[in-house]
Design an enzyme around this catalytic site. Sequence first.
Site, PDB file in Angstrom:
ATOM      1  N   LYS A 197       0.822  -1.217   0.000  1.00  0.00           N
ATOM      2  CA  LYS A 197       0.000   0.000   0.000  1.00  0.00           C
ATOM      3  C   LYS A 197       0.854   1.263   0.000  1.00  0.00           C
ATOM      4  O   LYS A 197       0.598   2.195  -0.744  1.00  0.00           O
ATOM      5  CB  LYS A 197      -0.820   0.055   1.302  1.00  0.00           C
ATOM      6  CG  LYS A 197      -2.167  -0.545   1.244  1.00  0.00           C
ATOM      7  CD  LYS A 197      -2.868  -0.366   2.583  1.00  0.00           C
ATOM      8  CE  LYS A 197      -2.066  -0.940   3.743  1.00  0.00           C
ATOM      9  NZ  LYS A 197      -2.878  -1.191   4.947  1.00  0.00           N
ATOM     10  N   ARG A 217      -9.352   3.722  10.466  1.00  0.00           N
ATOM     11  CA  ARG A 217      -8.883   2.567  11.226  1.00  0.00           C
ATOM     12  C   ARG A 217     -10.045   1.855  11.902  1.00  0.00           C
ATOM     13  O   ARG A 217      -9.972   0.677  12.184  1.00  0.00           O
ATOM     14  CB  ARG A 217      -7.904   3.027  12.323  1.00  0.00           C
ATOM     15  CG  ARG A 217      -6.495   3.218  11.846  1.00  0.00           C
ATOM     16  CD  ARG A 217      -5.681   1.932  11.988  1.00  0.00           C
ATOM     17  NE  ARG A 217      -4.553   1.893  11.073  1.00  0.00           N
ATOM     18  CZ  ARG A 217      -3.414   2.537  11.260  1.00  0.00           C
ATOM     19  NH1 ARG A 217      -3.240   3.264  12.322  1.00  0.00           N
ATOM     20  NH2 ARG A 217      -2.445   2.448  10.370  1.00  0.00           N
ATOM     21  N   ARG A 243      11.533 -11.317   4.384  1.00  0.00           N
ATOM     22  CA  ARG A 243      12.153  -9.998   4.373  1.00  0.00           C
ATOM     23  C   ARG A 243      13.411  -9.988   5.236  1.00  0.00           C
ATOM     24  O   ARG A 243      13.442 -10.556   6.330  1.00  0.00           O
ATOM     25  CB  ARG A 243      11.136  -8.982   4.913  1.00  0.00           C
ATOM     26  CG  ARG A 243      11.531  -7.566   4.706  1.00  0.00           C
ATOM     27  CD  ARG A 243      10.319  -6.699   4.616  1.00  0.00           C
ATOM     28  NE  ARG A 243       9.693  -6.514   5.943  1.00  0.00           N
ATOM     29  CZ  ARG A 243       8.701  -5.643   6.152  1.00  0.00           C
ATOM     30  NH1 ARG A 243       8.236  -4.920   5.157  1.00  0.00           N
ATOM     31  NH2 ARG A 243       8.179  -5.522   7.343  1.00  0.00           N
ATOM     32  N   ARG A 285      13.505  -9.182  11.033  1.00  0.00           N
ATOM     33  CA  ARG A 285      12.892  -8.473  12.159  1.00  0.00           C
ATOM     34  C   ARG A 285      12.018  -9.424  12.956  1.00  0.00           C
ATOM     35  O   ARG A 285      11.378 -10.306  12.394  1.00  0.00           O
ATOM     36  CB  ARG A 285      11.982  -7.362  11.639  1.00  0.00           C
ATOM     37  CG  ARG A 285      12.710  -6.091  11.345  1.00  0.00           C
ATOM     38  CD  ARG A 285      11.669  -4.991  11.166  1.00  0.00           C
ATOM     39  NE  ARG A 285      12.214  -3.919  10.365  1.00  0.00           N
ATOM     40  CZ  ARG A 285      11.617  -3.399   9.305  1.00  0.00           C
ATOM     41  NH1 ARG A 285      10.449  -3.832   8.919  1.00  0.00           N
ATOM     42  NH2 ARG A 285      12.183  -2.423   8.644  1.00  0.00           N
ATOM     43  N   ARG A 334      -0.584 -11.079  13.087  1.00  0.00           N
ATOM     44  CA  ARG A 334      -0.854  -9.697  12.654  1.00  0.00           C
ATOM     45  C   ARG A 334      -1.918  -9.673  11.563  1.00  0.00           C
ATOM     46  O   ARG A 334      -2.794  -8.821  11.543  1.00  0.00           O
ATOM     47  CB  ARG A 334       0.430  -9.063  12.085  1.00  0.00           C
ATOM     48  CG  ARG A 334       1.159  -8.160  13.066  1.00  0.00           C
ATOM     49  CD  ARG A 334       2.591  -7.975  12.628  1.00  0.00           C
ATOM     50  NE  ARG A 334       2.749  -7.087  11.482  1.00  0.00           N
ATOM     51  CZ  ARG A 334       3.811  -7.101  10.679  1.00  0.00           C
ATOM     52  NH1 ARG A 334       4.786  -7.961  10.876  1.00  0.00           N
ATOM     53  NH2 ARG A 334       3.909  -6.257   9.678  1.00  0.00           N
TER      54      ARG A 334
END
Length: 251
Positions: A47, A123, A163, A197, A208
């Site tokens: 996004k 949100r 990642r 991470r 998540r």
Amino acid sequence: MNKIIGYIIFTIVVVSTIFLYTKYYKANDMKQEKVIFTFFGAPGCGKGTLAEQAVNKLGFQVISTGDLCRKNIAEQTEVGKEIEKIIKAGKLVPDELITGMLTDWIKQNADPDKPLILDGFPRTKGQARIFAQYLKENMPEYKFRIIKIDLSEEEIVSRLAGRRVCENKACQAVYHISMPEVQDGICKKCGSKLISRADDKEEVVRERLNVYNKNEKELLDFYKSNGFEIETLNIAGLSRKQVFEKFKSIL
Ligand SMILES: [Zn+2]
């Protein structure tokens, strides 16, 4: 001979008139269309990258409610002081406050000739409702477009869990394990070690995503039941550049 020249001149005049008229009409038409976009899509779907490309290459404007909160707090504006107090008390900033801060910004700073992207908004269902009501009553000239960036959960997990980031805080370059140049685990920009991470670990990513999906569904259900159209941008297997091209094609 004169007749032929006459025809040619006549044709030129007619063609240029049509051309100029169409051009003027189109330019006017585009100017009148004011658009506000909001992108839905799980973390890792790109996004942010898409918004960045729209700003850099198409001259869009983007406003992040998170940045706006921080800016107001830093400048100690009335709303900034209020938000700071609420956050310090460990409470949630009310939807009215966030939405009011955003609509004030739009009134004062939005360039009516540029499409605007809302980053991180809405949100909550409350924010969505207050904002929709505000647009209807105060900015009916704006068209609100909801773009849902669609990517399968497996693809998102593979993107995020694969990642690797540079551990050098000053560099923070981002790579993906599938890139041949990072097979040695070394940052190509500064030579530091690449790490994964903590919140990119697969279980964390899935958790998540669950939280995100639940919230997104609630918001999209709200929009659907209130007659808003949701435009889906399926980006499975597309590169950043292709995603941008696809977005341009729906403008
Ligand atoms: Zn680096």
